[in-house]
Design an enzyme around this catalytic site. Structure first.
Site, mmCIF file in Angstrom:
data_model
loop_
_atom_site.group_PDB
_atom_site.id
_atom_site.type_symbol
_atom_site.label_atom_id
_atom_site.label_comp_id
_atom_site.label_asym_id
_atom_site.label_seq_id
_atom_site.Cartn_x
_atom_site.Cartn_y
_atom_site.Cartn_z
ATOM 1 N N LYS A 1 78.663 24.994 60.700
ATOM 2 C CA LYS A 1 77.550 25.895 60.402
ATOM 3 C C LYS A 1 76.954 26.402 61.715
ATOM 4 C CE LYS A 1 72.888 26.168 58.474
ATOM 5 N NZ LYS A 1 72.347 26.711 59.751
ATOM 6 N N GLU B 1 73.703 16.519 70.847
ATOM 7 C CA GLU B 1 73.610 17.071 72.209
ATOM 8 C C GLU B 1 72.382 17.961 72.204
ATOM 9 O OE1 GLU B 1 73.267 18.930 75.206
ATOM 10 O OE2 GLU B 1 74.854 20.283 74.524
ATOM 11 N N CYS C 1 70.917 24.073 77.883
ATOM 12 C CA CYS C 1 70.283 22.755 77.892
ATOM 13 C C CYS C 1 70.464 22.037 79.216
ATOM 14 C CB CYS C 1 70.843 21.910 76.752
ATOM 15 S SG CYS C 1 72.646 21.788 76.767
ATOM 16 N N GLU D 1 60.922 21.995 77.511
ATOM 17 C CA GLU D 1 62.103 22.829 77.717
ATOM 18 C C GLU D 1 61.750 24.279 77.382
ATOM 19 O OE1 GLU D 1 66.829 22.549 76.763
ATOM 20 O OE2 GLU D 1 65.468 22.267 75.073
#
Length: 495
Positions: free
Chosen positions: A190, A264, A298, A397
């Site tokens: 997905k 992750e 990331c 982040e």
């Protein structure tokens, strides 16, 4: 020019293309133009995909093939994708809006190298023989001892759901498909609704190479579809790449059925610049890394921990380099940084930039939208100095081209600041003393550390995070282990 694969308007379920309940416009983030109307899956599509994957695993040939047979099929998968390298570049330029050099090298070539490395490692997959030993006969303890041995075999986990983000879609999708299928699992993929075509096109490859029905299902959809994939008892494992918050939610959704979870997640990685570093080179590298895919990565280093004796020079050089970094539509090969993926992401980035101002950091450059770019979701390369490592800007982040310069005076202080983060995905050290950098790298609680730039792409190295940056590893010699069960079979020897 027709954009490759954007004509796909169906979902790939059970080896066939199925109409979706709805369609949704997919935008080019550089121009805001519609590049296609992608299918949008629903609960019925999720149910069909899960049923197909479950049947393929329980009754199909894929998990029962010898490893060499699966490896041969996946080599065809790699070769078919490699033959479409140019089409993949064209798609990602429009679907993601990433600069051309990064698109070719990181968005397309690196994933193909990771796939090939996994194929190479899989050719070495063999059962592990345990040492032969003598043991007391439990039925007749006074009788002759038993000579025994054992074998550890590795088997697929089962049905895997793979949920991916938008920033490096081809890379992330292959990072789910590659190990799951090589290990003998069936996979439901997905993708992000922002970048559906980078996933749906894999159905065409599956058809071309004759992948058995149900081994790979590709569906789209919203949170309802995602929740179904993380809660259904027929799904044995969830592998997800994306935000920390969604990763935590997925763990909660998977817990009642005790699914294996592979995550992750995010990062707020630090680059340490020691006093003996080549400051100009370090500053140029900082800008280069910060602007990869407009900071939507990331593993990007966004906290620059710079020794106070060279900090002013580092900041001045970074500002000068950023001023010459061309931002714009990546259809222009001279552009070095493209846009953010959508207005929602730009709004988030701008709020965090404002938090830097509000919390007293010094704005060095950027902080606004680039002049002359009225269309597209662009934001300037932004750098702050005098940043408090415990501030919002240094701890959250951003997922945009926003960097923080934080001063320090000793190596111990630099390591302490680097570790003052709930994340632990990546890191870097710039110095003339490589041995000292290695000692420091051992103290940094992060899954990866590059000394003086590292070696660039590392298709044979494991990648993953500490702390809230994730669970498990991708790539490297043990990648398939994340998607396998281990079974020990013991037996007497000689009878």
């Amino acid at each position: 020019m027709t954009i490759p694969f954007t004509d796909i308007d169906r979902l790939y379920i059970d080896g066939e293309w199925h109409a979706a309940a709805e369609r949704e416009a997919v935008l080019n983030p550089s121009t805001e133009e519609v590049i296609g109307e992608a299918p949008v899956g629903d609960a019925a599509a999720a149910e069909a995909a899960i049923a197909s994957s479950f049947d393929a695993f329980e009754n199909g040939p894929w998990p029962r093939m010898a490893q060499a047979e699966r490896t041969a099929v996946m080599q065809k998968f790699h070769d078919a994708l490699h033959a479409r390298r140019g089409e993949l570049v064209d798609l990602i330029l429009k679907e993601v809006g990433c600069a051309q050099a990064v698109t070719r090298n990181v968005q397309v070539d690196a994933p193909l190298e990771h796939l090939q490395s996994a194929i190479d490692y899989s050719r070495r997959e063999e059962p592990t023989q345990l040492p032969v030993s003598t043991n007391v006969n439990m039925i007749n303890p006074e009788g002759p001892r038993i000579l025994g041995g054992g074998t550890v075999v590795r088997e697929p986990v089962g049905v895997v759901s793979g949920i991916t983000g938008y920033n490096f879609p081809f890379l992330l999708n292959l990072a789910k498909v590659t190990p799951a299928l090589l290990a003998g699992n069936s996979l439901i993929l997905k993708p992000s609704p922002f970048t559906p075509y980078s996933a749906l096109m894999l159905g065409k490859i599956a058809d071309e190479i004759g992948l058995p029905r149900g081994v790979l299902n590709i569906i789209t959809g919203g949170p309802d579809v995602g929740t179904r994939l993380t809660t259904d008892p027929r799904v044995d494992m969830v592998t997800f790449t994306g935000s920390e918050a969604v990763g935590a939610a997925i763990m909660g959704q998977a817990a009642p059925t005790l699914k294996r979870v592979h995550l992750e997640l995010g990062g707020k990685s630090a680059m340490i610049v020691r006093e003996d570093a080549d400051v100009e080179a370090a500053a140029a590298m900082a800008v280069m890394v910060l602007t990869v895919n407009a900071g939507q990565g990331c593993a990007i280093t966004t906290r620059f921990l710079v020794h106070n004796s060279v900090r002013a020079r580092f900041v001045a050089t970074a500002k000068a380099v950023a001023a010459h970094w061309k931002v714009g539509d990546p259809s222009d090969p001279s552009v070095l940084m493209g846009p953010l993926i959508r207005e929602s992401q730009r709004s988030k980035v701008e709020k965090l930039i404002q938090s830097g101002r509000d919390e007293g950091s010094t704005l060095v450059c950027g902080g606004t939208r680039p002049a002359g770019l009225d269309k597209g979701f662009f934001v300037d390369i932004t750098l702050f100095d005098d940043v408090d490592n415990m501030s919002t800007l240094a701890q959250e982040e951003v997922f945009g081209p926003v960097g923080c310069v934080i001063g320090y005076d000793t190596d111990e202080e630099a390591v302490r600041i680097a570790n003052q983060s709930r994340y632990g995905l990546n890191g870097a050290i710039m110095t003339a003393d490589a041995a000292k950098a290695y000692e420091m790298a051992l103290q940094i609680r992060t899954g990866n550390v590059a000394i003086n730039g590292g070696i660039g792409k590392m298709p044979y190295a494991p990648f993953g995070g500490y702390k809230r940056s994730g669970i498990g590893r991708e790539y490297g010699p043990d990648w398939l282990r994340e998607f396998q069960q281990e079974k020990t079979i013991t037996y007497p020897v000689g009878r």
